[in-house]
Design an enzyme around this catalytic site. Sequence first.
Site, mmCIF file in Angstrom:
data_model
loop_
_atom_site.group_PDB
_atom_site.id
_atom_site.type_symbol
_atom_site.label_atom_id
_atom_site.label_comp_id
_atom_site.label_asym_id
_atom_site.label_seq_id
_atom_site.Cartn_x
_atom_site.Cartn_y
_atom_site.Cartn_z
ATOM 1 N N LEU A 198 130.553 96.590 67.366
ATOM 2 C CA LEU A 198 129.763 97.627 66.696
ATOM 3 C C LEU A 198 129.834 97.417 65.187
ATOM 4 O O LEU A 198 130.910 97.467 64.596
ATOM 5 C CB LEU A 198 130.286 99.011 67.086
ATOM 6 C CG LEU A 198 130.384 99.279 68.594
ATOM 7 C CD1 LEU A 198 130.755 100.737 68.851
ATOM 8 C CD2 LEU A 198 129.082 98.929 69.309
ATOM 9 N N ARG A 204 131.774 105.846 52.319
ATOM 10 C CA ARG A 204 132.961 106.014 51.473
ATOM 11 C C ARG A 204 133.298 104.741 50.699
ATOM 12 O O ARG A 204 134.110 104.772 49.780
ATOM 13 C CB ARG A 204 134.152 106.456 52.338
ATOM 14 C CG ARG A 204 133.974 107.851 52.930
ATOM 15 C CD ARG A 204 135.025 108.135 53.984
ATOM 16 N NE ARG A 204 136.359 108.127 53.435
ATOM 17 C CZ ARG A 204 137.478 108.080 54.164
ATOM 18 N NH1 ARG A 204 137.386 108.018 55.489
ATOM 19 N NH2 ARG A 204 138.662 108.081 53.595
ATOM 20 N N GLN A 216 120.457 99.111 66.178
ATOM 21 C CA GLN A 216 120.585 100.542 66.439
ATOM 22 C C GLN A 216 119.819 101.263 65.324
ATOM 23 O O GLN A 216 120.318 101.426 64.222
ATOM 24 C CB GLN A 216 122.059 100.969 66.454
ATOM 25 C CG GLN A 216 122.266 102.436 66.834
ATOM 26 C CD GLN A 216 123.715 102.880 66.705
ATOM 27 O OE1 GLN A 216 124.508 102.284 65.986
ATOM 28 N NE2 GLN A 216 124.072 103.970 67.385
ATOM 29 N N ASP A 222 134.608 96.858 61.633
ATOM 30 C CA ASP A 222 135.416 97.218 60.463
ATOM 31 C C ASP A 222 136.902 97.291 60.803
ATOM 32 O O ASP A 222 137.686 97.875 60.055
ATOM 33 C CB ASP A 222 134.946 98.545 59.870
ATOM 34 C CG ASP A 222 135.092 99.710 60.838
ATOM 35 O OD1 ASP A 222 135.430 99.484 62.022
ATOM 36 O OD2 ASP A 222 134.862 100.869 60.411
ATOM 37 N N ASN A 274 137.560 101.960 55.590
ATOM 38 C CA ASN A 274 136.548 102.949 55.227
ATOM 39 C C ASN A 274 136.387 103.137 53.725
ATOM 40 O O ASN A 274 135.401 103.705 53.280
ATOM 41 C CB ASN A 274 136.890 104.300 55.861
ATOM 42 C CG ASN A 274 136.857 104.241 57.379
ATOM 43 O OD1 ASN A 274 135.816 103.991 57.973
ATOM 44 N ND2 ASN A 274 138.002 104.441 58.003
ATOM 45 N N ASN A 288 126.043 63.330 38.104
ATOM 46 C CA ASN A 288 125.330 63.331 39.381
ATOM 47 C C ASN A 288 124.020 64.118 39.371
ATOM 48 O O ASN A 288 123.285 64.079 40.352
ATOM 49 C CB ASN A 288 126.238 63.895 40.483
ATOM 50 C CG ASN A 288 126.760 65.277 40.162
ATOM 51 O OD1 ASN A 288 126.930 65.637 39.005
ATOM 52 N ND2 ASN A 288 127.040 66.068 41.184
ATOM 53 N N TYR A 289 123.703 64.814 38.297
ATOM 54 C CA TYR A 289 122.539 65.707 38.294
ATOM 55 C C TYR A 289 121.617 65.335 37.149
ATOM 56 O O TYR A 289 122.044 65.277 35.991
ATOM 57 C CB TYR A 289 123.023 67.150 38.162
ATOM 58 C CG TYR A 289 121.948 68.203 38.220
ATOM 59 C CD1 TYR A 289 121.016 68.222 39.244
ATOM 60 C CD2 TYR A 289 121.879 69.198 37.250
ATOM 61 C CE1 TYR A 289 120.033 69.204 39.304
ATOM 62 C CE2 TYR A 289 120.911 70.194 37.306
ATOM 63 C CZ TYR A 289 119.987 70.186 38.326
ATOM 64 O OH TYR A 289 119.021 71.169 38.385
ATOM 65 N N SER A 334 136.982 51.506 28.758
ATOM 66 C CA SER A 334 137.099 52.897 28.310
ATOM 67 C C SER A 334 135.952 53.267 27.385
ATOM 68 O O SER A 334 135.533 52.469 26.542
ATOM 69 C CB SER A 334 138.431 53.098 27.585
ATOM 70 O OG SER A 334 139.508 52.872 28.461
#
Length: 449
Positions: A8, A15, A75, A105, A224, A366-367, A403
């Site tokens: 359920l 709350r 429901q 929950d 809750n 990479n982009y 380097s």
Amino acid sequence: MATALITLAAGQGTRMNSDLPKVLHQVGRAPLVAHALAAGRALEPERVVVVAGHGADLVKKAVAKIDPEAEIVLQQEQLGTGHAVAQALPALDGFEGRVIVLYGDTPFIRPETLERLAASDAAVTVLGFEAADPGRYGRLVATGDTLERIVEFKDATDEERAITLCNSGVIACDAVLLGELVAGLGNDNAAGEYYLTDIVAASRTKGLSARVVTCDETETLGINTRAELARAEALFQERMRAEAMENGVTMVEPATVWFALDTWIGRDVVIGPNVVFGPGVTIESGAVIEAFCHLEGCHISRGATVGPFARLRPGAELAEDVHIGNFVEVKNSILAEGVKVGHLTYLGDADIGEHTNIGAGTVTCNYDGVMKHRTTIGANAFIGSDTMLVAPVTVGNGALTGSGSVITEDVPAEAIAVERSKQVNRPGVATKLFSKLRAEKARRMKKAD
């Protein structure tokens, strides 16, 4: 006996004071409903039904990721737990076996507890717990494990309110009988709702058996409020830490290690302080995770070392004896056996061959602003410090980059690639430049005065 689950998950959770459905708030980096589904899946159920209501689209999307085989029913009006189960029953049409009703929950019910519920041969079995403070819980009036009736607090006598055996709401029942009992529920109560717990009285009226299976109170903790959510997180982490240590994991400072619901760690793994596990982490035996690491969606093989201060993102795959040092980030990359990445490096969308050394400050670029591209580095290569690898690019086996190089073209195996402008030294110019700059600074300060 075959088993089916009804979870359920239709409540709004007012709350919580949130736009997010209550069952999607997280404990252990997973929605509350994921915990209930994970516990239920341990029974290997033939069918799983989730009842959604408030925020149904969000719940459907989340459940589809958590358990793609689960069927979701709606429901439309929240008219009580009995009404919610009635919406789920058509999805179990033709099923013969035991149905267990769970709550989205209530994240802490153990699979072992559900197994005992499923094994009960009573017509209706209710999960109960001994409450330290029964408060306004419904009371279970029972003799031994025989359940006589459930009494709501407001309807209980003083003698019944003294009972500490309380109702969790979790129920197991034969599928066909559950349909009959739910069809006979009424809503003649102050809330005008159909209560699932009323099926106990209905079954006893039919002369059928009802029993109680008990568990520890912490298993029945419902969420809750935000305060209860925080308490649940603390309880979850405490449980996960204890289980990890029981399974042979060493934690230097357990209280500072934070787990996700699906974290899997092998024996003899050592975890330093302040390590955070996001979803989808698997660590094989003998690995070491140093302090202040954040891991998510990654796999770490036997003998690997990570950190301190490292971040592994989704898709990071570390083979045996890989070393990831401080301030290294790895994403969607495969590192073969013995790769060393000492410090201050980003590896994204990369394949690194065995025993390759990645120098400090290396970046796989990479982009390109639109698409992602991969970098491939062969075995036994040496990537010099501060190398920028502009993907798509390949560095061959045994190759070396100088380097400070920006590598934009493939590097053949065993070759050296150096890309940098020629250094020019101009004697005495630094002194002249600094003198000029200081004079200009003094002029501006005098003008400001």
